[in-house]
Design a protein around this motif. Structure first.
Motif, mmCIF file in Angstrom:
data_model
loop_
_atom_site.group_PDB
_atom_site.id
_atom_site.type_symbol
_atom_site.label_atom_id
_atom_site.label_comp_id
_atom_site.label_asym_id
_atom_site.label_seq_id
_atom_site.Cartn_x
_atom_site.Cartn_y
_atom_site.Cartn_z
ATOM 1 N N SER A 74 14.654 -31.727 2.628
ATOM 2 C CA SER A 74 14.983 -32.817 3.548
ATOM 3 C C SER A 74 16.421 -32.739 4.036
ATOM 4 N N THR A 75 17.256 -31.926 3.387
ATOM 5 C CA THR A 75 18.654 -31.804 3.805
ATOM 6 C C THR A 75 18.830 -30.593 4.710
ATOM 7 N N LEU A 76 19.824 -30.676 5.581
ATOM 8 C CA LEU A 76 20.126 -29.583 6.497
ATOM 9 C C LEU A 76 21.270 -28.764 5.933
ATOM 10 N N THR A 77 21.218 -27.447 6.111
ATOM 11 C CA THR A 77 22.245 -26.585 5.548
ATOM 12 C C THR A 77 23.453 -26.431 6.452
ATOM 13 N N HIS A 78 23.319 -26.621 7.728
ATOM 14 C CA HIS A 78 24.423 -26.472 8.665
ATOM 15 C C HIS A 78 24.914 -27.856 9.064
ATOM 16 N N ALA A 79 26.203 -28.096 8.896
ATOM 17 C CA ALA A 79 26.754 -29.440 9.110
ATOM 18 C C ALA A 79 26.521 -29.954 10.535
ATOM 19 N N ASP A 80 26.606 -29.093 11.539
ATOM 20 C CA ASP A 80 26.464 -29.525 12.929
ATOM 21 C C ASP A 80 25.022 -29.492 13.428
ATOM 22 N N TYR A 81 24.107 -29.060 12.597
ATOM 23 C CA TYR A 81 22.737 -28.878 13.065
ATOM 24 C C TYR A 81 22.115 -30.185 13.537
ATOM 25 N N GLY A 82 22.385 -31.294 12.843
ATOM 26 C CA GLY A 82 21.796 -32.578 13.221
ATOM 27 C C GLY A 82 22.310 -33.102 14.537
ATOM 28 N N SER A 83 23.509 -32.655 14.969
ATOM 29 C CA SER A 83 24.073 -33.157 16.218
ATOM 30 C C SER A 83 23.412 -32.532 17.443
ATOM 31 N N MET A 84 22.725 -31.434 17.267
ATOM 32 C CA MET A 84 22.070 -30.771 18.389
ATOM 33 C C MET A 84 20.605 -31.183 18.403
ATOM 34 N N THR A 85 20.097 -31.522 19.564
ATOM 35 C CA THR A 85 18.712 -31.985 19.639
ATOM 36 C C THR A 85 17.724 -30.834 19.649
ATOM 37 N N ARG A 86 18.152 -29.678 20.177
ATOM 38 C CA ARG A 86 17.239 -28.538 20.244
ATOM 39 C C ARG A 86 18.015 -27.247 20.011
ATOM 40 N N ARG A 87 17.361 -26.300 19.349
ATOM 41 C CA ARG A 87 17.952 -24.989 19.121
ATOM 42 C C ARG A 87 16.868 -23.931 19.263
ATOM 43 N N CYS A 88 17.292 -22.696 19.483
ATOM 44 C CA CYS A 88 16.344 -21.595 19.503
ATOM 45 C C CYS A 88 17.087 -20.302 19.216
ATOM 46 N N ASN A 106 13.691 -23.695 32.833
ATOM 47 C CA ASN A 106 13.405 -24.593 33.958
ATOM 48 C C ASN A 106 14.450 -24.447 35.056
ATOM 49 N N ASP A 107 14.789 -23.197 35.355
ATOM 50 C CA ASP A 107 15.765 -22.852 36.389
ATOM 51 C C ASP A 107 17.170 -23.373 36.118
ATOM 52 N N VAL A 108 17.479 -23.719 34.894
ATOM 53 C CA VAL A 108 18.822 -24.150 34.508
ATOM 54 C C VAL A 108 19.413 -23.077 33.598
ATOM 55 N N GLN A 109 20.584 -22.541 33.990
ATOM 56 C CA GLN A 109 21.230 -21.507 33.192
ATOM 57 C C GLN A 109 21.882 -22.156 31.975
ATOM 58 N N LEU A 110 21.454 -21.739 30.783
ATOM 59 C CA LEU A 110 21.984 -22.302 29.545
ATOM 60 C C LEU A 110 22.952 -21.377 28.832
ATOM 61 N N ALA A 111 22.869 -20.069 29.099
ATOM 62 C CA ALA A 111 23.747 -19.120 28.438
ATOM 63 C C ALA A 111 23.853 -17.870 29.274
ATOM 64 N N ILE A 112 24.952 -17.140 29.071
ATOM 65 C CA ILE A 112 25.174 -15.884 29.792
ATOM 66 C C ILE A 112 25.866 -14.914 28.847
ATOM 67 N N LEU A 113 25.475 -13.641 28.906
ATOM 68 C CA LEU A 113 26.076 -12.605 28.081
ATOM 69 C C LEU A 113 26.305 -11.388 28.954
ATOM 70 N N LYS A 114 27.563 -10.930 29.044
ATOM 71 C CA LYS A 114 27.874 -9.726 29.807
ATOM 72 C C LYS A 114 27.954 -8.561 28.833
ATOM 73 N N MET A 115 27.089 -7.574 29.042
ATOM 74 C CA MET A 115 27.056 -6.398 28.191
ATOM 75 C C MET A 115 28.255 -5.508 28.511
ATOM 76 N N PRO A 116 28.848 -4.841 27.507
ATOM 77 C CA PRO A 116 29.982 -3.974 27.776
ATOM 78 C C PRO A 116 29.596 -2.762 28.622
ATOM 79 N N VAL A 117 30.564 -2.205 29.302
ATOM 80 C CA VAL A 117 30.330 -1.027 30.134
ATOM 81 C C VAL A 117 30.388 0.198 29.245
ATOM 82 N N GLY A 118 29.355 1.042 29.315
ATOM 83 C CA GLY A 118 29.243 2.304 28.626
ATOM 84 C C GLY A 118 29.940 2.384 27.334
#
Length: 118
Positions: A74-88, A106-118
């Motif tokens: 019933s307890t959460l291991t990550h202190a900030d986990y309860g403050s976020m409504t959704r995770r994946c 749903n056509d909303v950008q939630l995250a972005i990651l730029k891969m390094p060049v070569g």
């Protein structure tokens, strides 16, 4: 009648895991025994061959005891986990150098990651 599971990592690391019903023993193919640390009795059962299911994936062996009911605490291991409504967790199995990866829901950008060049 113990359950014996072979872990075949590579040519130099091969082990037998022996589930006796009262504990777990590990030995390599030369007979050298290894101690099992942190065992909590989860795999203890009367008929290991019927009651346990095992699978080894990469460096981990997963054990399922068909006689044990599993549940989350019933307890959460990550202190900030309860403050976020959704995770994946998003697993990118492949990519190319110099590309930009975007997470859209749903056509909303939630995250972005730029891969390094070569």
């Amino acid at each position: 009648k113990p359950l014996i599971h072979l872990v075949n990592r590579d040519a130099s690391e091969q082990y037998f895991m022996v589930f006796t019903g009262q504990g777990v023993e590990v030995a390599d193919l030369k007979g050298n025994r290894y101690s099992v640390r942190g065992y909590n009795g989860y795999a203890n059962c009367e008929h290991p061959r019927n009651d346990l299911r095992l699978i080894t994936i990469a460096d981990y062996t997963f054990v399922a005891n068909r006689n044990k009911l599993t549940a989350m605490k019933s307890t959460l291991t990550h202190a900030d986990y309860g403050s976020m409504t959704r995770r994946c967790v998003i697993n990118v199995r492949g990519g190319q150098y110099g590309r930009t990866l975007k997470i859209l829901i749903n056509d909303v950008q939630l995250a972005i990651l730029k891969m390094p060049v070569g």
